[in-house]
Design a protein around this motif. Structure first.
Motif, short mmCIF file in Angstrom:
data_model
loop_
_atom_site.label_atom_id
_atom_site.label_comp_id
_atom_site.label_asym_id
_atom_site.label_seq_id
_atom_site.Cartn_x
_atom_site.Cartn_y
_atom_site.Cartn_z
N GLN A 161 6.93 68.65 -24.37
CA GLN A 161 6.88 70.01 -23.47
C GLN A 161 8.31 70.90 -23.65
O GLN A 161 8.26 71.95 -23.42
CB GLN A 161 6.79 69.29 -22.09
CG GLN A 161 5.69 68.63 -21.66
CD GLN A 161 4.58 69.72 -21.73
OE1 GLN A 161 4.69 70.75 -21.39
NE2 GLN A 161 3.20 69.16 -22.08
N LEU A 162 9.46 70.42 -23.88
CA LEU A 162 10.71 71.03 -23.97
C LEU A 162 10.69 71.71 -24.91
O LEU A 162 10.92 73.04 -24.88
CB LEU A 162 11.90 70.24 -24.10
CG LEU A 162 13.21 70.64 -24.23
CD1 LEU A 162 13.63 71.49 -22.83
CD2 LEU A 162 14.17 69.64 -24.42
N LEU A 163 10.35 71.27 -26.17
CA LEU A 163 10.07 72.41 -27.30
C LEU A 163 8.94 73.38 -27.51
O LEU A 163 9.41 74.52 -27.61
CB LEU A 163 10.01 71.41 -28.61
CG LEU A 163 10.19 71.88 -29.98
CD1 LEU A 163 11.46 72.65 -30.10
CD2 LEU A 163 9.89 70.96 -31.15
N ALA A 164 7.94 73.09 -26.68
CA ALA A 164 7.08 73.93 -26.47
C ALA A 164 7.33 74.82 -25.31
O ALA A 164 6.93 76.16 -25.76
CB ALA A 164 5.68 73.37 -26.14
N VAL A 199 1.93 77.85 -31.25
CA VAL A 199 3.07 77.07 -30.97
C VAL A 199 2.41 75.86 -29.91
O VAL A 199 3.01 74.92 -30.06
CB VAL A 199 3.92 77.85 -29.98
CG1 VAL A 199 4.94 77.03 -29.50
CG2 VAL A 199 4.58 78.90 -30.79
N LYS A 200 1.44 76.01 -29.10
CA LYS A 200 1.03 74.93 -28.20
C LYS A 200 0.35 74.06 -28.83
O LYS A 200 0.48 72.94 -28.63
CB LYS A 200 0.07 75.55 -27.22
CG LYS A 200 0.61 76.54 -26.17
CD LYS A 200 0.01 77.13 -25.18
CE LYS A 200 0.86 78.08 -24.11
NZ LYS A 200 -0.18 78.79 -23.07
N TRP A 258 9.20 80.57 -24.78
CA TRP A 258 10.00 81.59 -24.34
C TRP A 258 10.27 82.57 -25.61
O TRP A 258 10.37 83.60 -25.47
CB TRP A 258 11.25 80.77 -24.01
CG TRP A 258 12.06 81.91 -23.47
CD1 TRP A 258 12.28 82.58 -22.24
CD2 TRP A 258 13.27 82.45 -24.19
NE1 TRP A 258 13.57 83.28 -22.19
CE2 TRP A 258 14.17 83.25 -23.51
CE3 TRP A 258 13.90 82.15 -25.61
CZ2 TRP A 258 15.27 83.95 -23.77
CZ3 TRP A 258 14.93 83.03 -25.90
CH2 TRP A 258 15.66 83.95 -25.10
N PHE A 259 10.50 82.12 -26.74
CA PHE A 259 10.58 82.85 -27.82
C PHE A 259 9.57 83.73 -28.17
O PHE A 259 9.87 84.86 -28.31
CB PHE A 259 10.93 82.06 -29.26
CG PHE A 259 12.43 81.55 -29.26
CD1 PHE A 259 13.49 82.49 -29.48
CD2 PHE A 259 12.90 80.10 -29.07
CE1 PHE A 259 14.91 82.09 -29.60
CE2 PHE A 259 14.10 79.95 -29.29
CZ PHE A 259 15.02 80.92 -29.49
N VAL A 260 8.24 83.11 -28.14
CA VAL A 260 7.16 84.15 -28.27
C VAL A 260 7.07 85.20 -27.20
O VAL A 260 6.85 86.11 -27.52
CB VAL A 260 6.02 83.07 -28.09
CG1 VAL A 260 4.63 83.84 -27.95
CG2 VAL A 260 5.84 82.13 -29.31
#
Length: 144
Positions: free
Chosen positions: A94-97, A86-87, A102-104
């Motif tokens: 930054q917002l999408l990451a 994801v990173k 959070w989902f991870v």
């Protein structure tokens, strides 16, 4: 009164002849055969519905057990997929990451909730289908 008397005599004088007994019986037999065909078709449809419901029930039980065992067999603190992917993909946003991070981190809870909702939806679907089959059976019994 005389008109009524004349009309009555006219009706009494008529003696209807029913010569088409064979035609009537042939039409009646065709109609009864059609009704029997529809009844057999409805019974076959209900049998197929019942077999489909049993198959769906068995598949649901097996998949529910398998998914629950898979979810419970892994350690609770290990996420279902890694966060380095994801990173690396969304490093510039930054917002999408942050949202994906959070989902991870909450992937186990989200998967458990999703599986629970799917099981509840499956149970409601089974109950609804059983009620539909019973309604079809009672309406078929009322018709015949």
């Amino acid at each position: 009164m005389t008109k009524d008397k004349a009309l009555e005599e006219l009706f009494l004088a008529q003696k209807p002849q029913f010569d088409d007994k064979a035609d009537f019986m042939a039409k009646l037999t065709r109609r009864l055969d059609a009704v029997e065909y529809v009844r057999q078709h409805q019974e076959a449809t209900i049998r197929r519905y019942k077999m489909a419901m049993v198959a769906v029930f068995v598949v649901g039980i097996v998949s529910g057990i398998a998914s629950t065992m898979w979810l419970l067999s892994a350690p609770a603190d290990v996420p279902l997929f890694s966060s380095f992917e994801v990173k690396g993909i969304f490093a510039d946003s930054q917002l999408l990451a942050g949202i994906l991070q959070w989902f991870v981190e909450n992937s186990r809870v989200l998967v458990a909730v999703t599986l629970s909702l799917l099981m509840v939806a499956g149970i409601f679907s089974i109950i609804s289908n059983v009620q539909d089959i019973r309604n079809m059976r009672t309406s078929q019994d009322l018709v015949i």
